[in-house]
Motif scaffolding. Structure first.
Motif, PDB file in Angstrom:
ATOM      1  N   ALA A 146       0.802  -1.490   0.030  1.00 37.68           N
ATOM      2  CA  ALA A 146       0.006   0.140   0.251  1.00 37.68           C
ATOM      3  C   ALA A 146       0.805   1.471   0.016  1.00 37.68           C
ATOM      4  CB  ALA A 146      -0.627   0.103   1.711  1.00 37.68           C
ATOM      5  N   ASN A 147       2.085   1.436   0.758  1.00 36.80           N
ATOM      6  CA  ASN A 147       2.882   2.278   1.386  1.00 36.80           C
ATOM      7  C   ASN A 147       3.897   2.995  -0.237  1.00 36.80           C
ATOM      8  OD1 ASN A 147       4.201   4.760   2.441  1.00 36.80           O
ATOM      9  ND2 ASN A 147       6.322   3.284   2.113  1.00 36.80           N
ATOM     10  N   GLU A 148       3.828   1.765  -1.482  1.00 42.60           N
ATOM     11  CA  GLU A 148       4.490   1.898  -2.081  1.00 42.60           C
ATOM     12  C   GLU A 148       3.185   2.343  -3.237  1.00 42.60           C
ATOM     13  OE1 GLU A 148       7.843   1.943  -3.023  1.00 42.60           O
ATOM     14  OE2 GLU A 148       8.321   1.135  -1.106  1.00 42.60           O
ATOM     15  N   LEU A 149       1.758   1.706  -3.268  1.00 39.30           N
ATOM     16  CA  LEU A 149       0.882   1.757  -4.336  1.00 39.30           C
ATOM     17  C   LEU A 149       0.899   3.709  -3.817  1.00 39.30           C
ATOM     18  CD1 LEU A 149      -0.789   1.961  -6.538  1.00 39.30           C
ATOM     19  CD2 LEU A 149      -2.243   1.194  -4.039  1.00 39.30           C
TER      20      LEU A 149
ATOM     21  N   HIS B  44      -5.605   1.869   1.460  1.00 39.43           N
ATOM     22  CA  HIS B  44      -5.078   1.744   2.421  1.00 39.43           C
ATOM     23  C   HIS B  44      -3.807   2.537   1.921  1.00 39.43           C
ATOM     24  CE1 HIS B  44      -2.410   2.286   5.604  1.00 39.43           C
ATOM     25  NE2 HIS B  44      -1.456   0.845   5.981  1.00 39.43           N
ATOM     26  N   ALA B  45      -3.498   2.433   0.914  1.00 36.02           N
ATOM     27  CA  ALA B  45      -3.325   3.233  -0.121  1.00 36.02           C
ATOM     28  C   ALA B  45      -3.404   5.077  -0.403  1.00 36.02           C
ATOM     29  CB  ALA B  45      -2.875   2.494  -1.578  1.00 36.02           C
ATOM     30  N   ILE B  46      -4.931   5.019  -0.799  1.00 35.36           N
ATOM     31  CA  ILE B  46      -5.734   5.920  -0.285  1.00 35.36           C
ATOM     32  C   ILE B  46      -5.694   6.551   0.655  1.00 35.36           C
ATOM     33  CG2 ILE B  46      -7.633   6.514  -1.599  1.00 35.36           C
ATOM     34  CD1 ILE B  46      -8.121   5.109  -3.507  1.00 35.36           C
ATOM     35  N   GLU B  47      -5.792   6.166   1.553  1.00 37.17           N
ATOM     36  CA  GLU B  47      -5.479   6.693   2.890  1.00 37.17           C
ATOM     37  C   GLU B  47      -3.939   7.499   3.414  1.00 37.17           C
ATOM     38  OE1 GLU B  47      -6.803   3.606   6.071  1.00 37.17           O
ATOM     39  OE2 GLU B  47      -8.901   3.734   4.625  1.00 37.17           O
ATOM     40  N   LEU B  48      -3.819   6.263   2.798  1.00 35.40           N
ATOM     41  CA  LEU B  48      -2.064   7.421   3.213  1.00 35.40           C
ATOM     42  C   LEU B  48      -1.302   8.494   2.076  1.00 35.40           C
ATOM     43  CD1 LEU B  48      -0.245   3.520   3.505  1.00 35.40           C
ATOM     44  CD2 LEU B  48      -0.401   5.785   4.354  1.00 35.40           C
ATOM     45  N   SER B  49      -2.276   7.810   0.832  1.00 39.65           N
ATOM     46  CA  SER B  49      -2.164   9.208   0.243  1.00 39.65           C
ATOM     47  C   SER B  49      -3.024  10.696  -0.133  1.00 39.65           C
ATOM     48  CB  SER B  49      -2.337   9.133  -1.756  1.00 39.65           C
ATOM     49  OG  SER B  49      -2.208  10.029  -2.199  1.00 39.65           O
ATOM     50  N   SER B  50      -2.443  11.669  -0.298  1.00 42.15           N
ATOM     51  CA  SER B  50      -2.441  13.435   0.121  1.00 42.15           C
ATOM     52  C   SER B  50      -3.008  13.623  -1.347  1.00 42.15           C
ATOM     53  CB  SER B  50      -1.275  14.231   0.177  1.00 42.15           C
ATOM     54  OG  SER B  50      -0.636  14.200  -1.440  1.00 42.15           O
ATOM     55  N   VAL B  51      -2.813  12.829  -2.088  1.00 43.00           N
ATOM     56  CA  VAL B  51      -4.377  12.760  -3.633  1.00 43.00           C
ATOM     57  C   VAL B  51      -4.873  11.695  -3.597  1.00 43.00           C
ATOM     58  CG1 VAL B  51      -4.080  12.291  -5.585  1.00 43.00           C
ATOM     59  CG2 VAL B  51      -2.065  13.851  -4.993  1.00 43.00           C
ATOM     60  N   LYS B  52      -6.281  12.443  -3.107  1.00 46.53           N
ATOM     61  CA  LYS B  52      -6.990  11.490  -3.287  1.00 46.53           C
ATOM     62  C   LYS B  52      -8.010  11.209  -5.082  1.00 46.53           C
ATOM     63  CE  LYS B  52      -7.112  11.507   0.874  1.00 46.53           C
ATOM     64  NZ  LYS B  52      -6.113  10.277   1.467  1.00 46.53           N
TER      65      LYS B  52
END
Length: 646
Positions: A153-156, A189-197
């Protein structure tokens, strides 16, 4: 198998014609592409970081991959064969079928607000819909960035953020031999981590797992397609500048900033179309199988774009070389679909060799359609090349390229008449690449001496013009160290006959008591031991000698001899063939080697473990447990006692 005759090859004539007139050469190649507006300049040295190809040209990748073939009589020819031993499915899409699916899905994307220049993440398993998604983006001028299905998720999240992705196209799950990989929780989870939605997520629901959709953001792929077809939704091909980005593909970097390789539209098509006949000897209508993944550059170039630009049939294989169900998996696909050329990584054949050292499974299949085996992705050790050639009785063609180049830097051009091979060499540089071997002072070294393999600028069409939103990073990472050249970061030499030998990444040259040695050369020796299926050699820090070489070996299935005896024999072989200077005394027999999902051995990480350095778990690792095994094996030999994962 008869040996190739250099006198019957057109390679040298073609290469010299490129050197005499590079622009004329690529202008001729560009005639194989349909242009809405012809390029005003073939090469413009005043554009971009080092110049741009086909400036002023207007075209569309999806049009060249699909529409023109339907118009020109290939509507009923298979374009894509989806073969999935993990689900038991085979699905064939003709060029007409593909046009319907791509044009419809492109229309769906437009209705969801996706248009020219928008970035779309494609996070997919090896299913036909992955190709449809990529081609639909190309049709409307959106820039796709494919992320290997199942990436953490972090890499995504990093890729969503760096591309400022407006949409994500994914599937509910991926299917491995022993497990189902749940994509949707990773995406959420990746979308949660990302500032871009991302505004839109479109999910292919697979029967093995139905993902829960978030209302207002997530949509069912099949439901959207069915509705769009019922309403007659379809998108036309967007006219695109040749210099517009086709896609962004992230590759490993040494800094914290993502390294997004940009591929432009015009040069990408011209180069790939040229290679299909001239390098791979494929004619339109023939079946080409690149056993890779769309998450890697091989998948982009030779599962999706190259074969379809050429009007060939491509195979999308959702399986492994062994275990789906056995070491005869590749032979079954070749027989069933009449494959003319197979392109895979050497690690795939090492896996087959390990499970079936005598090649007994091959006898159960008719693989007479196969005319070539192409290997790339990592160095093809001579032992594996020889084993494959003896087994298949067809030319085994090693070729060398990178994510950044998008197609082969060096290789044996089968379509021009194959040249005699030298084991361990991908043969000669392809037209477009002027290859030099340089020392630290940017000086050319003598023939036969190892140095930094470097490409004189400008790079040919199809190679990266820059990194995504990072021209300076491109200059600093690739162009500064050797002024006037592109740094491949690979080490090797060119012999007296002009054959290229790629021995290792430049950081895999080890220094033993002042002697520079190639780990690749030592691996060649180790791989020749009759009990060894696969091996890796790394340099381990040594207080006296600076570094010493250590080897990791996997034994062939059925080997029952004492391991310590085998290890002593390997040490003796290296001492005999490389010399005592290698200080090669350590051999570790292991069950598995840590690899990326594309099959590359993680030598750099292994070296950090051996030296007791903290390391970051690679995002591309196939199985993290393999690093635990390597750590345990090294500790048993007294290495890596302070190692820990960061």
């Amino acid at each position: 198998m008869t040996s190739p005759n250099p006198a019957q090859s057109r390679y040298f004539d073609v290469y010299e014609s490129w050197k005499r007139d590079p622009e004329g050469f690529w202008a001729e190649a560009a005639r194989e592409i349909d242009w809405f507006e012809q390029p005003k300049k073939i090469f413009d040295a005043n554009e971009g970081v080092y110049g741009r190809w086909f400036t002023g040209g207007v075209t569309n990748t999806a049009y060249n991959c699909i529409d023109r073939h339907v118009k020109n009589g290939r509507a009923d020819q298979p374009a894509i064969i989806y073969d999935s031993p993990v689900t038991g499915q085979v699905r064939i899409l003709t060029y007409a079928d593909l046009l319907t699916e791509v044009a419809t899905f492109a229309g769906v994307l437009k209705e969801k607000g996706i248009g020219k220049g928008d970035r779309v993440i494609v996070y997919m398993p090896m299913i036909a819909e992955a190709l449809i998604a990529m081609l639909a983006c190309a049709r409307i001028g959106a820039i796709h960035s494919v992320v290997f299905g199942g990436f953490a998720a972090n890499e995504l999240a990093i890729r969503i953020e760096d591309t400022q992705a407006k949409a994500v196209i994914t599937a509910s799950c991926g299917i491995e031999v022993t497990r189902v990989i749940h994509y949707k929780p990773l995406l959420d989870h990746a979308i949660e981590l990302s500032s871009v939605k991302p505004e839109v997520c479109i999910i292919v629901q697979r029967p093995q797992e139905i993902a829960t959709l978030i209302e207002g953001r997530d949509y069912d792929y099949a439901a959207l397609l069915d509705d769009a077809k019922a309403r007659g939704v379809s998108a036309a091909c967007e006219p695109m500048a040749a210099t517009d980005p086709a896609y962004i593909l992230y590759t490993s970097g040494t800094t914290g900033r993502p390294k997004g390789v940009v591929r432009d539209i015009g040069g990408h098509m011209v180069a790939l179309k040229w290679t299909m006949k001239n390098h791979y000897d494929i004619d339109p209508g023939e079946v080409f199988w690149a056993s890779s993944d769309v998450g890697w550059v091989v998948g982009h170039s030779y599962i999706v774009y190259g074969p379809l630009l050429h009007g060939a049939t491509t195979i999308v294989y959702e399986g492994k070389p062994v275990g789906t169900p056995d070491a005869g998996a590749f032979w079954r696909v070749i027989e069933q679909h009449k494959v003319k050329a197979l392109f895979t990584a050497p690690t795939a054949f090492r896996a087959i060799k390990k499970e079936d050292p005598q090649g007994t499974f091959l006898a159960h299949y008719d693989v007479s359609s196969l005319k070539y085996l192409f290997l790339a992705g990592e160095r093809a050790d001579p032992n594996t090349v020889q084993w494959a050639e003896d087994l298949l009785k067809v030319p085994v063609i090693d070729h060398w390229w990178q994510t950044e180049t998008g197609w082969a830097i060096a290789g044996n051009c089968a379509g021009l008449g194959a040249m005699p091979i030298k084991l361990g060499s991908p043969t000669f540089a392809l037209p477009g690449y002027e290859l030099h071997v340089l020392n630290e002072s940017n000086e050319e070294v003598a023939r036969g001496q190892t140095g930094a393999l470097s490409i004189r600028l400008p790079m040919p069409p199809g190679c990266l013009p820059t990194l995504w939103n990072n021209d300076q990073g491109f200059i600093e990472g690739y162009l500064i160290e050797y002024p006037g050249y592109y740094k491949t970061a690979d080490a090797g030499f060119i012999d007296e006959d002009g054959y290229v030998f790629v021995m290792a990444r430049t950081d895999d040259i080890i220094n033993v008591a002042g002697h520079r040695l190639s780990t690749g050369a030592i691996e060649e020796v180790v791989a020749n031991h009759p009990d060894v299926a696969e091996c890796a050699v790394i340099g381990i820090a040594d207080g006296l000698k600076g570094q010493v070489a250590a080897g990791f070996v996997l034994l062939k299935a059925g080997v029952v001899r004492e391991i310590n005896v085998i290890e002593k024999e390997i040490v003796a072989m290296v001492r005999d063939q490389i010399g005592p200077v290698a200080a090669f005394k350590t051999v570790l027999t292991v069950n598995r080697l840590p690899k990326t999902r594309s099959g590359k051995i993680l030598r750099g990480t292994m070296r950090k473990i051996a030296d007791g350095e903290a390391y970051k778990m690679p995002a591309t690792i196939d199985d993290p447990a393999t690093l635990e095994e390597i750590t345990a094996a090294l500790k048993a030999k007294g290495f890596g006692t302070s190692v820990e994962a960061a």
